[in-house]
Design a protein around this motif. Structure first.
Motif, PDB file in Angstrom:
ATOM      1  N   VAL A  81       0.840  -1.197   0.000  1.00 22.42           N
ATOM      2  CA  VAL A  81       0.000   0.000   0.000  1.00 22.42           C
ATOM      3  C   VAL A  81       0.876   1.249   0.000  1.00 22.42           C
ATOM      4  N   ALA A  82       0.474   2.238  -0.802  1.00 20.64           N
ATOM      5  CA  ALA A  82       1.329   3.402  -1.006  1.00 20.64           C
ATOM      6  C   ALA A  82       0.481   4.645  -1.221  1.00 20.64           C
ATOM      7  N   ALA A  83       1.156   5.771  -1.331  1.00 11.73           N
ATOM      8  CA  ALA A  83       0.485   7.049  -1.547  1.00 11.73           C
ATOM      9  C   ALA A  83      -0.397   6.992  -2.789  1.00 11.73           C
ATOM     10  N   GLY A  84      -1.607   7.494  -2.643  1.00 12.36           N
ATOM     11  CA  GLY A  84      -2.541   7.519  -3.759  1.00 12.36           C
ATOM     12  C   GLY A  84      -3.470   6.329  -3.826  1.00 12.36           C
ATOM     13  N   ASP A  85      -3.173   5.258  -3.090  1.00 10.30           N
ATOM     14  CA  ASP A  85      -4.059   4.093  -3.073  1.00 10.30           C
ATOM     15  C   ASP A  85      -5.361   4.428  -2.349  1.00 10.30           C
ATOM     16  N   ARG A  86      -6.433   3.762  -2.771  1.00 11.13           N
ATOM     17  CA  ARG A  86      -7.723   3.875  -2.087  1.00 11.13           C
ATOM     18  C   ARG A  86      -7.928   2.625  -1.248  1.00 11.13           C
ATOM     19  N   VAL A  87      -8.239   2.822   0.035  1.00  8.29           N
ATOM     20  CA  VAL A  87      -8.374   1.713   0.981  1.00  8.29           C
ATOM     21  C   VAL A  87      -9.778   1.719   1.583  1.00  8.29           C
ATOM     22  N   LEU A  88     -10.409   0.559   1.591  1.00  9.00           N
ATOM     23  CA  LEU A  88     -11.656   0.353   2.309  1.00  9.00           C
ATOM     24  C   LEU A  88     -11.330  -0.456   3.547  1.00  9.00           C
ATOM     25  N   ASP A  89     -11.607   0.118   4.713  1.00  9.86           N
ATOM     26  CA  ASP A  89     -11.276  -0.506   5.985  1.00  9.86           C
ATOM     27  C   ASP A  89     -12.561  -0.677   6.788  1.00  9.86           C
ATOM     28  N   ALA A  90     -12.654  -1.768   7.532  1.00 12.15           N
ATOM     29  CA  ALA A  90     -13.821  -1.975   8.389  1.00 12.15           C
ATOM     30  C   ALA A  90     -13.366  -2.541   9.729  1.00 12.15           C
ATOM     31  N   GLY A  91     -14.004  -2.048  10.792  1.00 14.58           N
ATOM     32  CA  GLY A  91     -13.594  -2.394  12.141  1.00 14.58           C
ATOM     33  C   GLY A  91     -12.571  -1.383  12.630  1.00 14.58           C
ATOM     34  N   THR A  92     -12.888  -0.107  12.483  1.00 15.62           N
ATOM     35  CA  THR A  92     -11.933   0.971  12.767  1.00 15.62           C
ATOM     36  C   THR A  92     -11.341   0.878  14.156  1.00 15.62           C
ATOM     37  N   GLY A  93     -12.219   0.703  15.162  1.00 12.48           N
ATOM     38  CA  GLY A  93     -11.745   0.696  16.546  1.00 12.48           C
ATOM     39  C   GLY A  93     -11.031   1.991  16.878  1.00 12.48           C
ATOM     40  N   THR A  94      -9.873   1.881  17.491  1.00 13.11           N
ATOM     41  CA  THR A  94      -9.066   3.043  17.837  1.00 13.11           C
ATOM     42  C   THR A  94      -8.611   3.805  16.597  1.00 13.11           C
ATOM     43  N   PHE A 151     -11.407   0.033  -5.050  1.00 15.59           N
ATOM     44  CA  PHE A 151     -10.389   0.137  -4.005  1.00 15.59           C
ATOM     45  C   PHE A 151      -9.155  -0.701  -4.353  1.00 15.59           C
ATOM     46  N   ASP A 152      -8.001  -0.196  -3.934  1.00 23.00           N
ATOM     47  CA  ASP A 152      -6.744  -0.921  -4.126  1.00 23.00           C
ATOM     48  C   ASP A 152      -6.482  -1.919  -3.008  1.00 23.00           C
ATOM     49  N   LEU A 153      -7.085  -1.662  -1.856  1.00 16.98           N
ATOM     50  CA  LEU A 153      -6.845  -2.510  -0.692  1.00 16.98           C
ATOM     51  C   LEU A 153      -8.096  -2.561   0.163  1.00 16.98           C
ATOM     52  N   LEU A 154      -8.412  -3.760   0.634  1.00 17.51           N
ATOM     53  CA  LEU A 154      -9.518  -3.995   1.561  1.00 17.51           C
ATOM     54  C   LEU A 154      -8.931  -4.554   2.841  1.00 17.51           C
ATOM     55  N   ALA A 162     -15.568 -12.607   6.693  1.00 16.10           N
ATOM     56  CA  ALA A 162     -15.730 -13.564   5.592  1.00 16.10           C
ATOM     57  C   ALA A 162     -16.831 -13.119   4.638  1.00 16.10           C
ATOM     58  N   THR A 163     -17.895 -12.533   5.181  1.00 13.38           N
ATOM     59  CA  THR A 163     -19.000 -12.052   4.344  1.00 13.38           C
ATOM     60  C   THR A 163     -18.533 -10.955   3.402  1.00 13.38           C
ATOM     61  N   VAL A 164     -17.673 -10.060   3.903  1.00 15.55           N
ATOM     62  CA  VAL A 164     -17.156  -8.970   3.077  1.00 15.55           C
ATOM     63  C   VAL A 164     -16.171  -9.513   2.046  1.00 15.55           C
ATOM     64  N   VAL A 165     -15.350 -10.472   2.439  1.00 11.76           N
ATOM     65  CA  VAL A 165     -14.374 -11.049   1.509  1.00 11.76           C
ATOM     66  C   VAL A 165     -15.079 -11.685   0.312  1.00 11.76           C
ATOM     67  N   GLU A 166     -16.249 -12.244   0.526  1.00 10.53           N
ATOM     68  CA  GLU A 166     -17.008 -12.829  -0.584  1.00 10.53           C
ATOM     69  C   GLU A 166     -17.315 -11.797  -1.661  1.00 10.53           C
ATOM     70  N   GLN A 167     -17.409 -10.521  -1.250  1.00 11.56           N
ATOM     71  CA  GLN A 167     -17.732  -9.446  -2.186  1.00 11.56           C
ATOM     72  C   GLN A 167     -16.480  -8.720  -2.693  1.00 11.56           C
ATOM     73  N   ALA A 168     -15.311  -9.201  -2.315  1.00  6.98           N
ATOM     74  CA  ALA A 168     -14.064  -8.513  -2.660  1.00  6.98           C
ATOM     75  C   ALA A 168     -13.900  -8.277  -4.159  1.00  6.98           C
ATOM     76  N   PRO A 169     -14.261  -9.217  -5.042  1.00  3.13           N
ATOM     77  CA  PRO A 169     -14.068  -8.962  -6.472  1.00  3.13           C
ATOM     78  C   PRO A 169     -14.774  -7.706  -6.977  1.00  3.13           C
ATOM     79  N   SER A 170     -15.925  -7.368  -6.392  1.00  2.98           N
ATOM     80  CA  SER A 170     -16.642  -6.165  -6.834  1.00  2.98           C
ATOM     81  C   SER A 170     -16.149  -4.913  -6.129  1.00  2.98           C
TER      82      SER A 170
END
Length: 239
Positions: A81-94, A151-154, A162-170
């Motif tokens: 992962v590098a500058a300019g990449d788009r990241v979708l993150d879930a479970g932010t927490g802190t 997104f470049d990274l999930l 696991a439910t989200v990973v099933e949708q990773a291709p889209s």
């Protein structure tokens, strides 16, 4: 933000602050810079240090157990992962992972189910100076998957990963990566099986272990103190 450092003491503050410590009150100059030395009213010296990624782990307000720096390092190293990449993150927490990714220059959209935790994460992004690159949304990412893509990274640290990973291709661009942190091996297995069902490539699950070394007059050996294991990381990639 900066750190005032004296031996094992660290105080997070901003230029112009008045910092009360057990070694006296420090009037922080408005033009203070990393590398400067400032004194308390008792004449005790403190070094000024810039706030960097590892410091965030210690000083961000916590709403739970944050991802360890060693695990974040594996995410960065495996996905590039590098500058300019788009990241979708879930479970932010802190928000430690999101903050690290933002400081690397990535644009991060992160979902946190608990609205109060999301508020704390937003404050932490301000502290980490990445609020312009990290957007914290309160809610369940699974309620928004149909509207998300490109997104470049999930990155996931959730019970329903696991439910989200099933949708990773889209969700991912071609060549994009998935990185999932799992505290238990059963959930890691579910994630890997979901990645296979989604026809992702380069699937790999690793246990994250790190041991410090002790060196003394008797010899050298891994320390017997602390816990070296933190969890499991599953990586996969879209063709």
């Amino acid at each position: 933000m900066i750190l005032l450092v004296r031996a094992d003491r660290e105080f997070l503050c901003a230029p112009g602050d008045e910092v009360h410590t057990d070694l006296g009150v420090v009037e922080v100059p408005t033009d203070v810079a990393p590398g400067d030395v400032v004194e308390s009213h008792l004449g005790e010296a403190f070094s000024v240090r810039a706030l960097r990624g590892p410091d965030l782990f210690q000083h961000l307000e916590r709403t739970g157990a944050p991802m360890m720096p060693k695990d974040i390092g594996l995410v960065v190293g495996h996905t590039g992962v590098a500058a300019g990449d788009r990241v979708l993150d879930a479970g932010t927490g802190t928000g430690v992972l999101a903050a690290y990714l933002g400081r690397a220059g990535a644009e991060v959209l992160t979902f946190e189910q608990d609205p109060d935790f999301a508020d704390v994460a937003r404050e932490n992004m301000e502290l980490a100076e990445v609020a312009e690159r990290v957007t914290v949304r309160a809610g369940d990412v699974t309620d928004h998957l149909e509207e998300l893509s490109g997104f470049d990274l999930l990155t996931l640290d959730t019970a329903d990963a696991a439910t989200v990973v099933e949708q990773a291709p889209s969700l991912l661009v071609s060549g994009g990566f998935v990185a999932v942190y799992s505290p238990f091996v059963e959930s890691a297995r579910e994630v890997e099986l979901a990645a296979r069902d989604a026809d992702l490539e380069d699937i790999e699950t690793i246990e994250t272990i790190q041991r410090r070394m002790d060196f003394d007059d008797r010899g050298s050996r891994p320390t017997t103190k602390g816990v070296g294991h933190t969890g499991y990381l599953t990586f996969a990639r879209k063709l």
